[in-house]
Scaffold this active site. Structure first.
Site, PDB file in Angstrom:
ATOM      1  N   GLY A  46       0.480  -0.966  -0.192  1.00 33.48           N
ATOM      2  CA  GLY A  46       0.612   0.349  -0.022  1.00 33.48           C
ATOM      3  C   GLY A  46       0.788   0.770  -0.535  1.00 33.48           C
ATOM      4  N   GLN A  51       2.485   9.929   1.456  1.00 32.25           N
ATOM      5  CA  GLN A  51       4.722   8.868   1.496  1.00 32.25           C
ATOM      6  C   GLN A  51       4.770   9.779   0.297  1.00 32.25           C
ATOM      7  OE1 GLN A  51       2.606   5.185   2.226  1.00 32.25           O
ATOM      8  NE2 GLN A  51       4.043   5.067   3.211  1.00 32.25           N
ATOM      9  N   CYS A  92       5.905  -0.225   6.462  1.00 30.66           N
ATOM     10  CA  CYS A  92       5.511   0.615   5.836  1.00 30.66           C
ATOM     11  C   CYS A  92       7.018   1.152   5.427  1.00 30.66           C
ATOM     12  CB  CYS A  92       5.225   1.551   6.564  1.00 30.66           C
ATOM     13  SG  CYS A  92       4.433   3.081   5.830  1.00 30.66           S
ATOM     14  N   LEU A  93       6.551   1.660   3.673  1.00 35.73           N
ATOM     15  CA  LEU A  93       7.515   1.246   2.896  1.00 35.73           C
ATOM     16  C   LEU A  93       8.225   2.952   3.037  1.00 35.73           C
ATOM     17  CD1 LEU A  93       5.792   1.323  -0.782  1.00 35.73           C
ATOM     18  CD2 LEU A  93       7.835   0.008   0.650  1.00 35.73           C
ATOM     19  N   HIS A 134      -4.316   1.187   8.203  1.00 39.09           N
ATOM     20  CA  HIS A 134      -2.654   2.293   7.468  1.00 39.09           C
ATOM     21  C   HIS A 134      -3.097   3.432   6.556  1.00 39.09           C
ATOM     22  CE1 HIS A 134       1.292   1.535   8.073  1.00 39.09           C
ATOM     23  NE2 HIS A 134       1.599   2.081   6.688  1.00 39.09           N
ATOM     24  N   GLU A 135      -3.375   2.894   5.803  1.00 38.03           N
ATOM     25  CA  GLU A 135      -3.390   3.619   4.482  1.00 38.03           C
ATOM     26  C   GLU A 135      -4.032   5.278   5.109  1.00 38.03           C
ATOM     27  OE1 GLU A 135      -0.564   3.695   2.608  1.00 38.03           O
ATOM     28  OE2 GLU A 135      -0.671   1.489   3.084  1.00 38.03           O
ATOM     29  N   HIS A 138      -1.892   7.443   7.164  1.00 42.32           N
ATOM     30  CA  HIS A 138      -1.315   8.194   6.534  1.00 42.32           C
ATOM     31  C   HIS A 138      -1.969   9.445   5.994  1.00 42.32           C
ATOM     32  CE1 HIS A 138       2.611   6.582   6.018  1.00 42.32           C
ATOM     33  NE2 HIS A 138       1.652   4.804   5.444  1.00 42.32           N
TER      34      HIS A 138
HETATM   35 NI    NI Z   1       2.849   3.294   5.392  1.00 44.53          NI
END
Ligand code: NI
Length: 173
Positions: A46, A51, A92-93, A134-135, A138
């Site tokens: 995701g 991000q 997480c990226l 989670h997303e 963000h």
């Molecule tokens: Ni993340």
């Protein structure tokens, strides 16, 4: 299509609250394509627009084994969540190499626009539910490590700041 730079914790831009997407137009379609390419290239499940330093309510995801079933959520809105919660291991990226457990609702119901601008109702549980929560965090400027203890969070901060100084991940602003 183009690869976008993923900003890394503790970059302060990750704490920006995203604004709604005003119109699902060509600009958004290009952004979706670029975000999907960036997410697949980074082997993520995701990616939120936050991000890649675009502060609009847009998420791309793909939790399929074959990495061929993209899900695009524009202006997602939480309609319902279960009172039952579970601890799940997350990564997480924007927090490379760090995995830890976060408490999330087991099931959720959301409403969002798809890539064509059509409204969709999505009921999710399991991994899909965790990813969406989670997303969506963000988009509110929240990174999963903020659920961890201050001690853990500081350790992660120090580790990532070192990685950033050494040029192993994207530079801080
Ligand atoms: Ni993340």
């Amino acid at each position: 299509m183009a690869l976008l730079t993923i900003i890394c914790y503790p970059d302060i831009r990750l704490h920006t609250v995203a604004k709604p997407v005003a119109a699902v137009d060509e600009r958004i379609d290009t952004l979706v394509a670029d975000m999907l390419e960036t997410m697949y290239e980074a082997n993520g499940v995701g990616l939120a627009a936050t991000q890649v330093d675009v502060h609009e309510r847009l998420i791309v995801m793909d939790i399929s084994e074959g990495r061929d079933d993209p899900l695009v959520l524009i202006n997602p809105k939480m309609l319902w969540n279960s009172s039952e919660t579970h601890l799940n291991e997350e990564g997480c990226l924007s927090v490379p190499g760090i995995y830890d457990s976060v408490q999330r609702h087991d099931a959720i119901k959301i409403e969002a626009l798809d890539r064509s601008g059509n409204s969709r109702l999505i009921e999710a549980e399991g991994l899909l539910s965790v990813c969406i929560q989670h997303e969506m965090d963000h988009l509110l400027g929240k990174v999963f490590v903020e659920y961890l203890s201050p001690l853990k969070r500081n350790r992660i901060k120090t580790k990532l700041q070192k990685a950033q100084r050494e040029g192993r991940v994207a530079k801080l602003v």
